[in-house]
Design a protein around this motif. Structure first.
Motif, short mmCIF file in Angstrom:
data_model
loop_
_atom_site.label_atom_id
_atom_site.label_comp_id
_atom_site.label_asym_id
_atom_site.label_seq_id
_atom_site.Cartn_x
_atom_site.Cartn_y
_atom_site.Cartn_z
N ALA A 239 5.74 -2.90 -9.27
CA ALA A 239 6.69 -3.87 -9.83
C ALA A 239 6.83 -5.08 -8.92
O ALA A 239 6.74 -4.98 -7.69
N THR A 240 7.07 -6.24 -9.54
CA THR A 240 7.32 -7.46 -8.79
C THR A 240 8.83 -7.78 -8.81
O THR A 240 9.61 -7.10 -9.49
N LYS A 241 9.21 -8.81 -8.10
CA LYS A 241 10.62 -9.17 -7.96
C LYS A 241 11.27 -9.51 -9.30
O LYS A 241 12.47 -9.25 -9.51
N PRO A 266 2.37 -3.73 6.69
CA PRO A 266 2.40 -3.39 8.13
C PRO A 266 1.12 -2.67 8.56
O PRO A 266 0.59 -1.82 7.82
N GLU A 267 0.65 -2.99 9.77
CA GLU A 267 -0.61 -2.45 10.28
C GLU A 267 -0.70 -0.92 10.22
O GLU A 267 -1.73 -0.38 9.83
N PRO A 268 0.34 -0.18 10.62
CA PRO A 268 0.22 1.28 10.57
C PRO A 268 -0.09 1.82 9.18
O PRO A 268 -0.74 2.86 9.05
N LEU A 269 0.35 1.11 8.15
CA LEU A 269 0.12 1.57 6.78
C LEU A 269 -1.27 1.21 6.26
O LEU A 269 -1.68 1.68 5.20
N ARG A 270 -1.98 0.40 7.03
CA ARG A 270 -3.35 0.04 6.62
C ARG A 270 -4.37 1.04 7.14
O ARG A 270 -5.53 1.02 6.71
N ALA A 278 3.66 7.10 1.95
CA ALA A 278 4.22 6.04 2.78
C ALA A 278 3.57 4.70 2.47
O ALA A 278 4.24 3.66 2.43
N VAL A 279 2.26 4.73 2.24
CA VAL A 279 1.54 3.50 1.91
C VAL A 279 2.02 2.96 0.56
O VAL A 279 2.26 1.76 0.40
N GLU A 285 7.39 -2.05 -1.65
CA GLU A 285 8.38 -2.93 -1.03
C GLU A 285 7.87 -4.35 -0.91
O GLU A 285 8.59 -5.31 -1.19
N ARG A 286 6.62 -4.50 -0.49
CA ARG A 286 6.06 -5.84 -0.32
C ARG A 286 5.93 -6.57 -1.67
O ARG A 286 6.31 -7.73 -1.79
N LEU A 287 5.40 -5.89 -2.67
CA LEU A 287 5.19 -6.56 -3.96
C LEU A 287 6.51 -6.85 -4.66
O LEU A 287 6.61 -7.81 -5.44
#
Length: 371
Positions: A239-241, A266-270, A278-279, A285-287
């Protein structure tokens, strides 16, 4: 010339699978004669919404065909059809097994009239087997072949598909494919054949990966757990904002690296060993932090295999679709013209965009048919 110029198709089918198959054959040059019930005709004529006397569905699926109204239960029906059937190359029907036999129009009866006839029967479960006479629709075929069971909404329940996959992908397209193969075989042998096209059977082809997993012992797939059913962060809908959605499919590493960089994951999730849950949460959250338009702009020109989920209206008006001239063909209606239904026939095999129309019920008087 078109590939099927000179081919005569006698179509006893109604609704979607058979009529769409004969439409594809007609687009490639075949002459299609629909045999319809007097008075009502194809059930699809009565559907809503209407476009003049008939439904828009009927108009879209039956452009460029001819219609003969004939009661197949009449004592003289077979005799009246014989001249047409003797010249036909293809018969298309989708009654339950045994119905055409009872009408005197089964394959064995017509084979004696025309040994070169290709007789295509489209049914849900085929001509044989315990389910051969079971009444069902598209949703039932998808439910009983495992297709529906691999979809899941937020509540875990199967999601109602918006496309009639069993009818089109399991019925129409295999029918056309096998009719063309049978025509090629007839070129070599001089004989026709009976094609048993079962929509349920053909849906299993689309589950090749799941069948491979199950038969190999790797485990039968489950909704929400597999690569293409929601178990991977690399193949999901987010989903987007502004309440819209991104269809994200950055499966390969090069696409994944571009995607995670653009969304600033975040790098750890990549990391390859990061927990999937978690990914997924991190990407969600980002999208959700930007609108669909903002993500569209961010993804523009990038190799990320991500798309904003479009409405049908938006899809039809996409500049790419316009450039491809997908709706260049039109059909005549009582109220003017309408974009014709796109069919998967290559432009090289079709005539220039024409303005065909759907037939009125029983409007055709065939000189070889005593109607």
């Amino acid at each position: 010339m078109r590939p099927l110029d000179g081919i005569l198709v006698v179509d006893f089918s109604t609704l979607l699978p058979g009529p769409l198959a004969s439409l594809i054959l007609a687009e490639a040059g075949a002459r299609v004669v629909k045999i319809e019930r007097p008075g009502r005709g194809d059930e699809m004529r009565a559907y809503a919404p209407k476009l003049g006397e008939d439904s828009v569905n009927f108009v879209l699926l039956n452009r460029g065909k001819q219609s003969i109204a004939l009661d197949l239960k009449a004592p003289d029906a077979l005799e009246r059809l014989k001249p047409l059937l003797a010249r036909a190359d293809v018969v298309l029907e989708q009654f339950r097994p045994g119905v055409m036999d009872r009408l005197g129009l089964g394959y064995e009866a017509l084979r004696r009239i025309n040994p070169k006839l290709i007789y295509c029967s489209i049914t849900g479960w085929g001509q044989t087997g315990p389910k051969a006479h079971v009444a069902a629709h598209d949703l039932n075929y998808m439910a009983e072949t495992g297709v529906l069971g691999l979809s899941a909404g937020a509540d875990g329940a199967p999601v109602l598909p918006p496309v009639l996959a069993a009818d089109v992908a399991g019925g129409t397209l295999p029918a056309v494919l096998n009719i063309l193969l049978a025509l090629r075989q007839r070129d070599q042998t001089g004989l026709g054949c009976h094609l048993d096209v079962a929509m349920g059977d053909n849906l299993f082809t689309f589950l090749y990966w799941g069948l491979g997993n199950g038969f190999s012992g790797a485990g039968w797939p489950q909704p929400g757990n597999e690569l293409v059913t929601g178990g991977s962060p690399r193949y999901r809908i987010y989903a987007t904002k502004d309440g819209r959605y991104v269809a994200a499919a950055p499966l390969e590493d090069k696409f994944w690296e571009n995607f995670t960089r653009i969304i600033a994951l975040p790098e750890p999730l990549r990391a390859p060993d990061a927990p999937a849950d978690a990914v997924i949460a991190g990407i969600s959250e980002r999208l959700a932090s930007r609108t669909a338009a903002e993500w569209q702009a961010a993804f523009e020109g990038q190799d990320v295999c991500c798309s904003i989920v479009a409405s049908l209206e938006e899809a039809v008006n996409d500049p790419h679709i316009a450039a491809r001239r997908l709706f260049a063909h039109t059909l005549k209606t009582e109220t003017g013209e309408l974009p014709a239904l796109p069919v998967p026939v290559a432009p090289a095999f079709r005539a220039e965009p024409a303005r065909a129309r759907a037939p009125k019920l029983g409007e055709t008087t065939d000189p070889y048919l005593a109607i």
